[in-house]
Structure formats: C-alpha cells, structure tokens
Design a protein around this motif. Structure first.
Motif, PDB file in Angstrom:
ATOM      1  N   GLY A  62     -33.437   8.878 -17.332  1.00  0.00           N
ATOM      2  CA  GLY A  62     -33.554  10.325 -17.402  1.00  0.00           C
ATOM      3  C   GLY A  62     -33.855  10.752 -18.829  1.00  0.00           C
ATOM      4  N   VAL A  63     -34.719  11.754 -18.979  1.00  0.00           N
ATOM      5  CA  VAL A  63     -35.138  12.213 -20.307  1.00  0.00           C
ATOM      6  C   VAL A  63     -35.013  13.735 -20.370  1.00  0.00           C
ATOM      7  N   ILE A  89     -34.992  17.120 -14.718  1.00  0.00           N
ATOM      8  CA  ILE A  89     -35.576  16.572 -15.928  1.00  0.00           C
ATOM      9  C   ILE A  89     -36.522  15.442 -15.527  1.00  0.00           C
ATOM     10  N   PRO A  90     -37.452  15.031 -16.376  1.00  0.00           N
ATOM     11  CA  PRO A  90     -38.270  13.857 -16.058  1.00  0.00           C
ATOM     12  C   PRO A  90     -37.386  12.620 -15.902  1.00  0.00           C
ATOM     13  N   GLU A  91     -37.600  11.894 -14.816  1.00  0.00           N
ATOM     14  CA  GLU A  91     -36.766  10.718 -14.556  1.00  0.00           C
ATOM     15  C   GLU A  91     -37.504   9.744 -13.661  1.00  0.00           C
ATOM     16  N   GLY A  92     -36.990   8.538 -13.610  1.00  0.00           N
ATOM     17  CA  GLY A  92     -37.614   7.504 -12.784  1.00  0.00           C
ATOM     18  C   GLY A  92     -36.854   6.203 -12.915  1.00  0.00           C
ATOM     19  N   GLY A 103     -39.046   2.348 -20.677  1.00  0.00           N
ATOM     20  CA  GLY A 103     -39.151   3.069 -19.418  1.00  0.00           C
ATOM     21  C   GLY A 103     -39.123   4.574 -19.621  1.00  0.00           C
ATOM     22  N   ALA A 104     -38.297   5.042 -20.548  1.00  0.00           N
ATOM     23  CA  ALA A 104     -38.215   6.470 -20.827  1.00  0.00           C
ATOM     24  C   ALA A 104     -39.527   6.995 -21.403  1.00  0.00           C
ATOM     25  N   ARG A 105     -40.121   6.252 -22.315  1.00  0.00           N
ATOM     26  CA  ARG A 105     -41.416   6.659 -22.882  1.00  0.00           C
ATOM     27  C   ARG A 105     -42.465   6.780 -21.777  1.00  0.00           C
ATOM     28  N   ARG A 106     -42.478   5.806 -20.883  1.00  0.00           N
ATOM     29  CA  ARG A 106     -43.467   5.805 -19.811  1.00  0.00           C
ATOM     30  C   ARG A 106     -43.256   6.984 -18.871  1.00  0.00           C
ATOM     31  N   GLU A 107     -42.013   7.221 -18.452  1.00  0.00           N
ATOM     32  CA  GLU A 107     -41.745   8.305 -17.514  1.00  0.00           C
ATOM     33  C   GLU A 107     -42.090   9.664 -18.113  1.00  0.00           C
ATOM     34  N   LEU A 180     -28.541  13.418 -12.627  1.00  0.00           N
ATOM     35  CA  LEU A 180     -29.032  13.103 -13.970  1.00  0.00           C
ATOM     36  C   LEU A 180     -29.303  14.374 -14.754  1.00  0.00           C
ATOM     37  N   THR A 181     -29.896  15.367 -14.081  1.00  0.00           N
ATOM     38  CA  THR A 181     -30.220  16.629 -14.731  1.00  0.00           C
ATOM     39  C   THR A 181     -28.960  17.347 -15.184  1.00  0.00           C
TER      40      THR A 181
END
Length: 207
Positions: A62-63, A89-92, A103-107, A180-181
């Motif tokens: 989660g970012v 939030i952006p997550e994956g 992984g965070a950079r990519r998501e 996560l958010t």
C-alpha cells in the motif's frame, strides 16, 4: 528513503503460553495467488482443532502518495469479493522474492502514473492473522512527479486527488473501508502529529 529506527518493544509485548501445534497439513485448494491448507492442529490449551490457513503467494503493498500541497491521490475501482465500488490508496501485490519497495514503486506508477523521490516505509501489518498469513508493507511516497501508467488488464481505474483531511475523514467515517487505506492514512496523520513529516506537510495534513 528514510529508515527511522523502530521504537524499543515494551516489556508487556512478550508472548505468553504455548504456541499452536499442527501436522504437516493437506493442501485442499491452490491457484496462482493463494494456497488453502487444512491442518489437524493442537490449540495452545492442548485441545485438538481443525484449522484452515490461506497462504498468500504475494505480499500486499500500500502506498500513500502525498503531494507537496497536502493532497493525496486515490484510486477507485470495482472489487469482486464484496461486490462494491472501493476508493483506496494505490495498492497491489509483490512477489515474495521481490523487495517490497520495488513493488511499491511499480504499483504507484502502474495505477496512478506517479513516481516519488522520497520513499518511507511506515507500517507493516498482518491483515487477517486468524486465517491467513498475508502481510502488508505500507509506504509514504513524497516528492511526486508524473510518469506513465500501466494498469492491469482486469483493472478499470478512476483517479482522484483530494485534500488529505478529506480522505482521512472519509476513511474513518466508513466511506473507504479498505483496511490498507484506513490504516495507512491514520499512520500518516500520526506521523504529522508527532512531527515526523516536513513542517509544511505537517501543517497541510493537520489542516
């Protein structure tokens, strides 16, 4: 990326009692993302118990993309399990052999077309530790600039950039129930209260 040392663990956090025991288990379901294993287990009380564990083949990521003006970028999409529309939030997911930061950079890039100059790991969570082994690594992303997006072929994403306070209020009011958010927005607010963010961002996060 900032890596502030963790606070010392309080004495009261020590474990108590006996851990769970189990046989080797029997796999009852498997796909590219999860494995469900059934165990003949022994509870910490000594009683026999049938236990099912869902093992994840990716870790959750989660970012919180926090812009210099105190806004945060969120993602909206339809989610399958609850059949609802979810703002998050952006997550994956990141493979277990991949560094969580990679992984965070990519998501962040794939979902909302952003890259960050300053990455801060801010929270590690066990998401449902009574039945799964899934772990989430949460990050704060600062110094944001645009980059190309590349959403997954199953994702139809909407993007919104909103004041941090509005996002936090929506999360704690139950309008954004994604765990996560909720947790990571609260963590960023906690960082602002403790003065762990740049002074200008503290003012904007706290309003």
């Amino acid at each position: 990326m900032s890596n502030k040392p963790a606070s010392p663990k309080p004495e009261w956090l020590k474990p108590h009692g006996q851990p769970w025991g189990a046989d080797g288990g029997k796999v009852v379901y498997d796909n590219p993302w999860i494995t469900l294993t059934e165990y003949q287990a022994v509870a910490p009380t000594g009683r026999p118990a049938l236990y099912g564990k869902v093992a994840f083949k990716n870790r959750a990521i989660g970012v919180v993309p926090l812009h210099d003006d105190g806004t945060v970028t969120l993602v909206g999409q339809n989610r399958f399990p609850h059949g609802n529309y979810s703002w998050e939030i952006p997550e994956g997911g990141a493979p277990l052999d991949e560094e969580p930061l990679d992984g965070a950079r990519r998501e962040l890039a794939e979902e909302v077309g952003l890259e960050a100059a300053d990455w801060r790991p801010i929270l590690v969570m066990e998401l449902s530790n009574s039945i799964t082994d899934e772990v989430c690594h949460g990050f704060l992303a600062l110094g944001l600039t645009p980059t190309a997006t590349a959403p997954d072929e199953t994702e139809d994403l909407a993007i919104a950039r909103v004041p941090f306070g509005e996002a936090l209020d929506a999360a704690v009011a139950g309008h954004m129930p994604d765990s996560l958010t909720v947790a990571l927005l609260l963590r960023v607010h906690h960082m602002a209260v403790r003065g762990e963010l740049p002074a200008d961002l503290v003012r904007r996060v706290l309003g």
